[in-house]
Motif scaffolding. Sequence first.
Motif, PDB file in Angstrom:
ATOM      1  N   GLN A  72       0.816  -1.211   0.000  1.00 34.51           N
ATOM      2  CA  GLN A  72       0.000   0.000   0.000  1.00 34.51           C
ATOM      3  C   GLN A  72       0.851   1.264   0.000  1.00 34.51           C
ATOM      4  O   GLN A  72       0.446   2.297  -0.529  1.00 34.51           O
ATOM      5  N   ILE A  73       2.052   1.183   0.547  1.00 38.42           N
ATOM      6  CA  ILE A  73       2.964   2.340   0.516  1.00 38.42           C
ATOM      7  C   ILE A  73       3.317   2.691  -0.921  1.00 38.42           C
ATOM      8  O   ILE A  73       3.455   3.870  -1.273  1.00 38.42           O
ATOM      9  N   HIS A  74       3.441   1.657  -1.779  1.00 39.98           N
ATOM     10  CA  HIS A  74       3.724   1.854  -3.204  1.00 39.98           C
ATOM     11  C   HIS A  74       4.866   2.867  -3.397  1.00 39.98           C
ATOM     12  O   HIS A  74       4.683   3.938  -3.994  1.00 39.98           O
ATOM     13  N   PRO A  75       6.049   2.541  -2.925  1.00 37.81           N
ATOM     14  CA  PRO A  75       7.123   3.539  -2.889  1.00 37.81           C
ATOM     15  C   PRO A  75       7.693   3.933  -4.247  1.00 37.81           C
ATOM     16  O   PRO A  75       8.320   4.990  -4.365  1.00 37.81           O
ATOM     17  N   PHE A  76       7.464   3.096  -5.272  1.00 41.59           N
ATOM     18  CA  PHE A  76       8.076   3.362  -6.569  1.00 41.59           C
ATOM     19  C   PHE A  76       7.048   3.855  -7.591  1.00 41.59           C
ATOM     20  O   PHE A  76       5.852   3.633  -7.437  1.00 41.59           O
ATOM     21  N   CYS A  77       7.535   4.498  -8.617  1.00 38.88           N
ATOM     22  CA  CYS A  77       6.637   5.027  -9.650  1.00 38.88           C
ATOM     23  C   CYS A  77       5.941   3.903 -10.409  1.00 38.88           C
ATOM     24  O   CYS A  77       4.752   3.997 -10.723  1.00 38.88           O
ATOM     25  N   GLU A  78       6.676   2.850 -10.715  1.00 40.22           N
ATOM     26  CA  GLU A  78       6.146   1.699 -11.442  1.00 40.22           C
ATOM     27  C   GLU A  78       6.845   0.446 -10.933  1.00 40.22           C
ATOM     28  O   GLU A  78       7.893   0.497 -10.309  1.00 40.22           O
ATOM     29  N   GLY A  79       6.247  -0.710 -11.228  1.00 41.76           N
ATOM     30  CA  GLY A  79       6.886  -1.982 -10.884  1.00 41.76           C
ATOM     31  C   GLY A  79       6.780  -2.378  -9.427  1.00 41.76           C
ATOM     32  O   GLY A  79       7.530  -3.240  -8.961  1.00 41.76           O
ATOM     33  N   ASN A  80       5.827  -1.806  -8.695  1.00 41.43           N
ATOM     34  CA  ASN A  80       5.710  -2.101  -7.269  1.00 41.43           C
ATOM     35  C   ASN A  80       5.314  -3.549  -6.980  1.00 41.43           C
ATOM     36  O   ASN A  80       5.871  -4.176  -6.080  1.00 41.43           O
ATOM     37  N   THR A  81       4.351  -4.077  -7.728  1.00 35.33           N
ATOM     38  CA  THR A  81       3.868  -5.426  -7.422  1.00 35.33           C
ATOM     39  C   THR A  81       4.922  -6.480  -7.724  1.00 35.33           C
ATOM     40  O   THR A  81       5.126  -7.414  -6.935  1.00 35.33           O
ATOM     41  N   ARG A  82       5.624  -6.341  -8.834  1.00 31.64           N
ATOM     42  CA  ARG A  82       6.654  -7.321  -9.160  1.00 31.64           C
ATOM     43  C   ARG A  82       7.803  -7.287  -8.156  1.00 31.64           C
ATOM     44  O   ARG A  82       8.292  -8.330  -7.720  1.00 31.64           O
ATOM     45  N   SER A  83       8.224  -6.093  -7.760  1.00 31.06           N
ATOM     46  CA  SER A  83       9.314  -6.008  -6.779  1.00 31.06           C
ATOM     47  C   SER A  83       8.842  -6.476  -5.404  1.00 31.06           C
ATOM     48  O   SER A  83       9.609  -7.087  -4.647  1.00 31.06           O
ATOM     49  N   THR A  84       7.564  -6.228  -5.066  1.00 30.39           N
ATOM     50  CA  THR A  84       7.014  -6.729  -3.805  1.00 30.39           C
ATOM     51  C   THR A  84       7.017  -8.250  -3.795  1.00 30.39           C
ATOM     52  O   THR A  84       7.401  -8.875  -2.794  1.00 30.39           O
ATOM     53  N   ALA A  85       6.593  -8.863  -4.894  1.00 31.39           N
ATOM     54  CA  ALA A  85       6.542 -10.326  -4.973  1.00 31.39           C
ATOM     55  C   ALA A  85       7.920 -10.939  -4.782  1.00 31.39           C
ATOM     56  O   ALA A  85       8.082 -11.893  -4.011  1.00 31.39           O
ATOM     57  N   VAL A  86       8.931 -10.389  -5.454  1.00 26.98           N
ATOM     58  CA  VAL A  86      10.287 -10.927  -5.323  1.00 26.98           C
ATOM     59  C   VAL A  86      10.786 -10.756  -3.886  1.00 26.98           C
ATOM     60  O   VAL A  86      11.359 -11.682  -3.295  1.00 26.98           O
ATOM     61  N   PHE A  87      10.550  -9.580  -3.305  1.00 27.11           N
ATOM     62  CA  PHE A  87      10.976  -9.326  -1.933  1.00 27.11           C
ATOM     63  C   PHE A  87      10.306 -10.304  -0.970  1.00 27.11           C
ATOM     64  O   PHE A  87      10.969 -10.896  -0.102  1.00 27.11           O
ATOM     65  N   VAL A  88       9.005 -10.504  -1.107  1.00 26.62           N
ATOM     66  CA  VAL A  88       8.264 -11.374  -0.193  1.00 26.62           C
ATOM     67  C   VAL A  88       8.694 -12.833  -0.348  1.00 26.62           C
ATOM     68  O   VAL A  88       8.847 -13.560   0.646  1.00 26.62           O
ATOM     69  N   ILE A  89       8.904 -13.289  -1.583  1.00 26.40           N
ATOM     70  CA  ILE A  89       9.381 -14.663  -1.797  1.00 26.40           C
ATOM     71  C   ILE A  89      10.701 -14.880  -1.066  1.00 26.40           C
ATOM     72  O   ILE A  89      10.885 -15.873  -0.354  1.00 26.40           O
ATOM     73  N   LYS A  90      11.636 -13.941  -1.216  1.00 26.39           N
ATOM     74  CA  LYS A  90      12.943 -14.081  -0.583  1.00 26.39           C
ATOM     75  C   LYS A  90      12.823 -13.977   0.948  1.00 26.39           C
ATOM     76  O   LYS A  90      13.526 -14.669   1.686  1.00 26.39           O
ATOM     77  N   TYR A  91      11.924 -13.125   1.417  1.00 29.06           N
ATOM     78  CA  TYR A  91      11.708 -12.997   2.860  1.00 29.06           C
ATOM     79  C   TYR A  91      11.151 -14.293   3.437  1.00 29.06           C
ATOM     80  O   TYR A  91      11.629 -14.790   4.473  1.00 29.06           O
ATOM     81  N   LEU A  92      10.163 -14.869   2.777  1.00 30.35           N
ATOM     82  CA  LEU A  92       9.546 -16.092   3.278  1.00 30.35           C
ATOM     83  C   LEU A  92      10.533 -17.260   3.288  1.00 30.35           C
ATOM     84  O   LEU A  92      10.430 -18.162   4.125  1.00 30.35           O
ATOM     85  N   LYS A  93      11.480 -17.249   2.377  1.00 33.11           N
ATOM     86  CA  LYS A  93      12.483 -18.313   2.358  1.00 33.11           C
ATOM     87  C   LYS A  93      13.356 -18.293   3.610  1.00 33.11           C
ATOM     88  O   LYS A  93      13.938 -19.307   3.986  1.00 33.11           O
ATOM     89  N   THR A  94      13.447 -17.128   4.279  1.00 38.10           N
ATOM     90  CA  THR A  94      14.257 -17.053   5.497  1.00 38.10           C
ATOM     91  C   THR A  94      13.625 -17.834   6.641  1.00 38.10           C
ATOM     92  O   THR A  94      14.276 -18.090   7.652  1.00 38.10           O
ATOM     93  N   PHE A  95      12.351 -18.218   6.496  1.00 36.37           N
ATOM     94  CA  PHE A  95      11.699 -19.038   7.517  1.00 36.37           C
ATOM     95  C   PHE A  95      11.989 -20.521   7.319  1.00 36.37           C
ATOM     96  O   PHE A  95      11.509 -21.361   8.080  1.00 36.37           O
TER      97      PHE A  95
END
Length: 364
Positions: A193-216
């Motif tokens: 919801q913060i949507h910090p970037f002009c474009e590409g927020n959902t794709r970068s969010t997905a990659v970030f979340v996938i990598k974060y979840l792998k830390t579990f």
Amino acid sequence: MPRNDHERWQMDLEEYIRQGEPEQSEKSTAWKTAIGLQDVDGLKTSEYLLETAKEHIEGKIDIKTAQKRIQSYYEERQTQSEIEEGTKEADIVSARITELLGERTFQFSPAEWKTIHKRLFKDIFPHAGEYRTYNITKSEWVLNGETVLYASADSIRDTLDYDFGQEKNFSFEGLSADDAVKHIAKFTSGIWQIHPFCEGNTRSTAVFVIKYLKTFGFSINNEIFAENSWYFRNSLARANYNDLGKGISATTIYLERFFENLLMGYQNELKNRFIHVDYKEQSAIQSAKSAIEKDLKCNNCTLEELAILKELLKNPSITQKELAGIIGKSERTIKTRTVEMQEKGLIRRENGKRNGRWEVLVKL
């Protein structure tokens, strides 16, 4: 690329995942995820990208060579007419997502998210890796053309610092998998919801979340992202929209169903029409279906226990040392957890320590 050729390539990809070597399967899933995520912006990959991906999966080239080939492919095409419409961004970003998903590095911070965005969209968006400096609105199909209220440009840094700080201080220790999923859905929808970037927020969010979840310690089923990327996007919008005058409240339930499939192996039906603000009749049926499925699951398992159970199902003969390496925990922690899990009736050990096997006693 003709539809039947795309479908044929998808079938080849599935074959790699099912029957290929572990490394081939991992690469195939990463490519499938990367390509699937382009759907959130209505982008399609080219035939050249798909052929290059196959060479990488088969080990004929490394990911850097694959990226260079794709870059050269578009540099050699001097006019727009020589480039399939919309494929350049999809091809380049797909290869970059594949590279990121294959890396074993991650730092939980806003800076990491910025770096991911920069690596994905360098030379594609003029402000790759930079926070937006203006306020935005976006018409959403799932909201009948209305927009989510995104964070104002001047609050992005402070809001990110707050959300990431809260998440860092949150403990998953002893939390049931169901409660953990609810928390992960809430965190993910919050930072999106913060949507910090002009474009590409959902794709970068997905990659970030996938990598974060792998830390579990999870072996994330990236295919859920690949096959349901538009559902992921719509569920994020629905989690951040209120119109109380029409009886519409923000809800993470759809995002929770996505993460239940991703992390817990549930079979929730992920249909975009279910998320639409005007869709009513499915809610009772879907809730009942999910309740039945949850009765068959390990509802009281923690995320750590669930990760262990998944690995024991894959390889009942796995050693505690091997399990520790996969899960990312110490061997002592794994020994403690497996004893606890036996006491809870989740697993049992057959035929002793040396030549024994693990039996999982609950359904996943």
